[in-house]
Design a protein around this motif. Structure first.
Motif, short mmCIF file in Angstrom:
data_model
loop_
_atom_site.label_atom_id
_atom_site.label_comp_id
_atom_site.label_asym_id
_atom_site.label_seq_id
_atom_site.Cartn_x
_atom_site.Cartn_y
_atom_site.Cartn_z
N GLN A 183 0.82 -1.20 0.00
CA GLN A 183 0.00 0.00 0.00
C GLN A 183 0.86 1.26 0.00
O GLN A 183 0.56 2.24 -0.69
CB GLN A 183 -0.94 0.00 1.21
N LEU A 184 1.94 1.24 0.78
CA LEU A 184 2.86 2.38 0.81
C LEU A 184 3.51 2.59 -0.55
O LEU A 184 3.66 3.72 -1.03
CB LEU A 184 3.93 2.15 1.89
N LEU A 185 3.86 1.50 -1.20
CA LEU A 185 4.47 1.59 -2.52
C LEU A 185 3.49 2.18 -3.54
O LEU A 185 3.86 3.04 -4.36
CB LEU A 185 4.94 0.20 -2.97
N LYS A 186 2.23 1.75 -3.51
CA LYS A 186 1.21 2.29 -4.41
C LYS A 186 0.99 3.78 -4.16
O LYS A 186 0.83 4.56 -5.09
CB LYS A 186 -0.10 1.53 -4.23
N SER A 187 0.97 4.17 -2.87
CA SER A 187 0.78 5.58 -2.53
C SER A 187 1.92 6.44 -3.07
O SER A 187 1.69 7.51 -3.63
CB SER A 187 0.67 5.73 -1.01
N ASN A 188 3.15 5.96 -2.90
CA ASN A 188 4.30 6.71 -3.42
C ASN A 188 4.27 6.80 -4.94
O ASN A 188 4.63 7.84 -5.53
CB ASN A 188 5.60 6.05 -2.96
N LEU A 189 3.80 5.74 -5.58
CA LEU A 189 3.71 5.75 -7.04
C LEU A 189 2.67 6.76 -7.51
O LEU A 189 2.88 7.49 -8.49
CB LEU A 189 3.35 4.35 -7.54
N THR A 190 1.54 6.84 -6.80
CA THR A 190 0.49 7.81 -7.14
C THR A 190 1.00 9.24 -6.99
O THR A 190 0.76 10.11 -7.84
CB THR A 190 -0.74 7.60 -6.25
N LYS A 191 1.72 9.51 -5.88
CA LYS A 191 2.29 10.85 -5.67
C LYS A 191 3.28 11.20 -6.78
O LYS A 191 3.35 12.35 -7.23
CB LYS A 191 2.97 10.93 -4.32
N CYS A 192 4.05 10.23 -7.20
CA CYS A 192 5.03 10.46 -8.26
C CYS A 192 4.32 10.82 -9.57
O CYS A 192 4.74 11.71 -10.29
CB CYS A 192 5.90 9.22 -8.44
N ARG A 193 3.20 10.13 -9.86
CA ARG A 193 2.45 10.43 -11.08
C ARG A 193 1.83 11.82 -11.01
O ARG A 193 1.77 12.53 -12.01
CB ARG A 193 1.36 9.38 -11.28
#
Length: 459
Positions: free
Chosen positions: A159-169
């Motif tokens: 979940q943390l990885l997905k959140s960081n990926l969303t912020k990056c996008r």
């Protein structure tokens, strides 16, 4: 004879060799893990569900609405006191102003009592919720110790990885939207209404069931505080005059100045009022012309009437009314509305199969029909409409105590919404006309001969 038992090594289970009998071999199974406490998990889920039920976005909105109401009412009270100090003659108008100020003080005190009780309730709720969350966290930490395979830990990392990926996008440059946000209002988006704030019986309490009242959004100089009133006098269908009041205080006590302004000496006749959906704008009264699919504009200064014909197939003479399951409101074919941007007419046509049609009225010297929009909501499923910042809103009958603002149509984007869920607390069963005043952001309702107003809240 010797019996050899080969058992693979395992972290979770062990086997104990038993003394063999001559006929069979028996192995004992032992689970080295602690039994999972399902009852604790069920209790934690129940506690979390109760917490979600007790704490809702509506509670925050309720407190915000009360604070906003208090913020708007205090300057108004100060203004009324200043007016009283300037115009106090010790006689009629001083007494009237004192009565208005007393009513406003009473309403503000009631609002503060409600605010205090709501704040205290929220404090208790916060304290209880904090304790519940601490208990839930301790229980979940204990339950997580049973996760020997670390499944929860891996899920949390994902979940943390997905959140960081969303912020990056989100940090990538994006094109600006081609359409502006919902509505075009300097105060923000229409969110809710509070009230009723004012309840006025008027000069004829209980009489003239159908009518309309309100304020001119673009008044003439010196008439900024004037209010107008139209009462249908001929079988609750027609009227031939508008009644003016120099202030809200004058309206409350029934002191009309200059009194009735007649459109015609007889009623009904050509160019007189048909139906209750009437508004005033720039010193002129707009309404459904008697026995015509037309909008009339009556100039109160020159006493002249100008007409504009609506599109062919427009329903009139009580053939395209506002309705609910139990009844229809007669002669409500045309609904006039005002907002920050001007004046509008809401109606329906045969070509639209009874769906709402919205047209802008251009109030220049030519008095012409401007842009038109077509909606997907049927007029007979609607009890009233009004405009706020270029957005059409429609209401429907819930019960004798409640009306719901359920629908909106944005003329800027063409977006329709059918799930607004904004509720109006009614003083009487039927709201027979509904006008929004951008001057004070009030919604003026005429309810079974009584005048009621509500405060519009913006984000």
């Amino acid at each position: 004879m010797k019996l050899y038992v080969i058992v693979p090594l395992c972290a979770l289970i062990t086997f104990t060799q038993q003394a063999p009998s001559r006929d069979k071999c028996v192995c004992e199974f032992t689970n080295s893990e602690r039994p999972f406490p399902h009852d604790k998990l069920s209790a934690a889920e129940d506690n979390a569900s109760r917490c979600n039920t007790n704490i809702t976005p509506q509670k925050t909105l309720e407190l915000e609405s009360l604070l906003l109401g208090l913020e708007r009412r205090l300057p108004r009270l100060q203004e009324d006191v200043s007016i009283l100090e300037r115009e106090d003659d010790g006689e009629l108008y001083g007494v009237i102003s004192l009565q208005v100020i007393e009513n406003e003080l009473l309403e503000i005190m009631q609002l503060m009592d409600k605010l205090n009780s709501t704040t205290l309730e929220h404090q208790h709720l916060t304290t209880n919720a904090t304790k519940q969350l601490e208990d839930l966290k301790a229980e979940m930490d204990e339950l997580e110790t049973f996760d020997t395979m670390q499944v929860v830990k891996r899920q949390r990392e994902n979940q943390l990885l997905k959140s960081n990926l969303t912020k990056c996008r989100d940090k990538r440059p994006t094109m600006q939207p081609s359409q502006p946000p919902y509505g075009n209002c300097p105060r923000g988006q229409f969110r809710n209404i509070t009230g009723p704030w004012k309840f006025i019986e008027g000069e004829y309490p209980g009489s003239h069931k159908y009518g309309a009242w309100g304020r001119d959004p673009k008044p003439e100089a010196g008439k900024e505080s004037w209010h107008w009133l139209v009462m249908l006098t001929s079988g609750n269908k027609y009227s031939n005059y508008v009644r003016l009041y120099s202030s809200l205080s004058a309206l409350i006590v029934g002191q009309s100045t200059p009194g009735n302004v007649e459109i015609s000496p007889s009623n009904p006749t050509d160019n007189t009022i048909q139906g209750p959906n009437v508004v005033m704008y720039r010193g002129a009264l707009y309404y459904n012309c008697y026995n015509q699919d037309e909008v009339c504009r009556f100039n109160l200064t020159s006493k002249t009437v100008t007409n504009i014909k609506l599109p062919k197939g427009t329903r009139y003479n009580s053939k395209g009314n506002f309705c609910h399951l139990e009844k229809c409101y007669p002669f409500t074919d045309l609904d006039l509305a005002t907002d920050e941007s001007g004046i509008w007419v809401i109606y329906t046509t045969n070509q639209d199969f009874g769906n709402l049609v919205l047209s802008k009225l251009e109030d220049d010297e030519q008095f012409r029909l401007g842009q038109t929009w077509h909606t997907s909501v049927n007029k007979q499923g609607v009890t009233n409409t009004f405009m706020v910042c270029g957005v059409l809103y429609a209401t429907r009958f819930i019960d004798k105590e409640t009306e719901e603002i359920f629908y909106s149509f944005d003329t800027t984007t063409g977006v329709e919404r059918l799930n607004l869920g904004i509720f109006i607390k009614k003083m009487y069963p039927n709201i027979l006309s509904l006008n929004y005043s951008p001057v004070d952001q009030m919604l003026h309702a005429y309810c079974d001969s009584y005048m009621v107003s509500y405060k519009v809240l913006f984000s």
